[in-house]
Design an enzyme around this catalytic site. Structure first.
Site, PDB file in Angstrom:
ATOM      1  N   ASP A 225      59.275  16.152  -2.349  1.00  0.00           N
ATOM      2  CA  ASP A 225      59.197  16.082  -3.814  1.00  0.00           C
ATOM      3  C   ASP A 225      60.100  17.107  -4.495  1.00  0.00           C
ATOM      4  OD1 ASP A 225      58.395  15.070  -6.238  1.00  0.00           O
ATOM      5  OD2 ASP A 225      56.331  15.741  -6.113  1.00  0.00           O
ATOM      6  N   ASP A 226      59.550  18.268  -4.839  1.00  0.00           N
ATOM      7  CA  ASP A 226      60.294  19.355  -5.498  1.00  0.00           C
ATOM      8  C   ASP A 226      60.068  20.628  -4.687  1.00  0.00           C
ATOM      9  OD1 ASP A 226      61.105  18.165  -8.357  1.00  0.00           O
ATOM     10  OD2 ASP A 226      59.078  17.490  -7.874  1.00  0.00           O
TER      11      ASP A 226
ATOM     12  N   HIS B  12      57.463   6.208  -9.761  1.00  0.00           N
ATOM     13  CA  HIS B  12      56.306   7.071  -9.578  1.00  0.00           C
ATOM     14  C   HIS B  12      55.090   6.369 -10.183  1.00  0.00           C
ATOM     15  CE1 HIS B  12      59.288   9.991  -8.603  1.00  0.00           C
ATOM     16  NE2 HIS B  12      58.498  11.045  -8.672  1.00  0.00           N
TER      17      HIS B  12
ATOM     18  N   HIS C 158      63.456  15.143  -5.511  1.00  0.00           N
ATOM     19  CA  HIS C 158      64.156  15.345  -6.781  1.00  0.00           C
ATOM     20  C   HIS C 158      65.160  16.473  -6.584  1.00  0.00           C
ATOM     21  CE1 HIS C 158      61.246  12.869  -9.066  1.00  0.00           C
ATOM     22  NE2 HIS C 158      60.398  13.308  -8.147  1.00  0.00           N
TER      23      HIS C 158
ATOM     24  N   HIS D 196      61.548  10.801  -1.054  1.00  0.00           N
ATOM     25  CA  HIS D 196      61.022  11.253  -2.351  1.00  0.00           C
ATOM     26  C   HIS D 196      61.413  12.708  -2.532  1.00  0.00           C
ATOM     27  CE1 HIS D 196      57.399  11.116  -5.357  1.00  0.00           C
ATOM     28  NE2 HIS D 196      58.302  12.013  -5.730  1.00  0.00           N
TER      29      HIS D 196
ATOM     30  N   GLU E 182      49.859   9.035  -9.104  1.00  0.00           N
ATOM     31  CA  GLU E 182      49.750  10.459  -8.776  1.00  0.00           C
ATOM     32  C   GLU E 182      48.705  11.056  -9.711  1.00  0.00           C
ATOM     33  OE1 GLU E 182      52.415  14.572  -8.740  1.00  0.00           O
ATOM     34  OE2 GLU E 182      53.074  12.848  -9.906  1.00  0.00           O
TER      35      GLU E 182
END
Length: 348
Positions: free
Chosen positions: A287-288, A206, A24, A22, A209
């Site tokens: 994630d980011d 996704h 990005h 996961h 969340e």
């Protein structure tokens, strides 16, 4: 780094081979590179310095993050930009002992600015292939649709990308769904995901969340996904939890992201350990990371410290990621053997 973890557990985590599921790629754009690309492409940023930009990374919701995320992506214009961003991520991932990463990328973020979709593919793929050839770094590309846009836009993006499929067949294996959950339920994209399933893509989305547990159910039932990205709100539905455990449906959990976006107020409140104890196929991811304060090691260390995880639980998280990765049986065996050898060496 952690101050309460034992030095031996910290070293074990830092050296353990990892799979990231996961991530990005646009979310790896560190402020320094963002400013360098802005200068190279003569793009004006609404921040005077790297320090001012970092100071803006105080988010109170997913949407507040997305606003900055999309603004930062404006500096990505050329194939070289996408290559530089991806290569920078790979270097950080390899430093954290990540040996495979299955990355999300958002063509719609770029095509709506006039960047050709072929440019996006070419830059990311060049860096991934180079890393595979030079370092044995495994990877896959998961093209994600932006859920705040209409499904018709997703169809258009798919049709624009399909002529590139053969050229990138060694990398482009999946389809995902990201961006703001609220007001954008999975059912909004049921038709385009059905088309992607017909095309034999691996499917993820996704869900759970900021959206409710029902979105996790809908992603499974209406979109037919194989993995749930995030999924932490599944705990609100005991029957769903039982289903996830029974069918070993992976959850790609992102602890520091959950903390930064106020999904949890304190890492000690995170439900990752409870999900793991309930038998769910939980994985740890970043994630980011440029926006949320840490790549893979930082995420593992954060949950290990806050939730007092044992070494066995850490290894289970790593094994779950291997089982959930989009590789064939032979490659899965190699990844498992590498983890086994590491664990054996650490106990010798």
């Amino acid at each position: 780094m952690s101050t309460t973890l034992s030095p031996s557990l910290q070293r074990f985590i830092e050296g353990m081979p990892k799979i990231e599921l996961h991530l990005h790629i646009e979310g790896t754009l560190e402020p320094e590179l963002m400013f360098a690309l802005a200068q190279r492409n003569q793009v004006a940023l609404p921040y005077a310095s790297v320090e001012a930009l970092r100071a803006a990374y105080a988010f109170d919701s997913l949407q507040s993050f997305l606003d900055l995320y999309y603004a930062g992506a404006a500096v990505l214009l050329t194939e070289q930009d996408f290559y530089d961003m991806t290569a920078a991520y790979i270097a950080r991932a390899r430093a954290d002992k990540v040996c495979r990463s299955e990355i999300f990328f958002d063509p719609q973020t770029h095509t709506e600015r006039g960047v050709p979709i072929a440019t996006v593919f070419a830059g990311i793929a060049r860096a991934l292939r180079e890393a595979r050839e030079q370092h044995g770094f495994g990877s896959a590309m998961i093209m994600s649709f932006l859920r705040h846009l209409p499904e018709e836009d997703a169809f258009a993006t798919l049709e624009a990308a399909l002529p590139l499929r053969e050229q990138y067949r060694d990398l482009w294996t999946g389809i995902g769904l990201d961006s703001a959950e609220r007001g954008n339920p999975p059912e909004k994209f049921a038709r385009v995901f059905a088309r992607c399933k017909e095309l034999d893509f691996r499917l993820v989305a996704h869900a759970g969340e900021e959206g409710p547990a029902q979105y996790v159910r809908d992603a499974l039932d209406l979109l037919q996904v194989e993995r749930i990205d995030h999924g932490v709100r599944s705990e609100e539905d005991p029957a769903l939890m039982a289903r996830l455990a029974q069918h070993a449906i992976p959850l790609t959990v992102c602890p520091l992201s959950n903390l930064k976006l106020c999904v949890v107020a304190d890492m000690r409140q995170h439900n990752l350990a409870r999900l793991l104890e309930a038998g769910l196929a939980v994985t740890v991811n970043s994630d980011d990371p440029a926006y949320f304060g840490g790549y893979m090691n930082a995420n593992f260390l954060a949950v290990a410290e806050a939730l007092t995880l044992k070494r066995e639980q850490i290894v289970t998280l790593a094994r779950n990621a291997i089982a959930a990765s989009f590789v064939d049986a032979e490659e899965r065996g190699k990844l498992s053997a590498e983890l086994d050898a590491y664990c054996l060496a650490q106990t010798a």
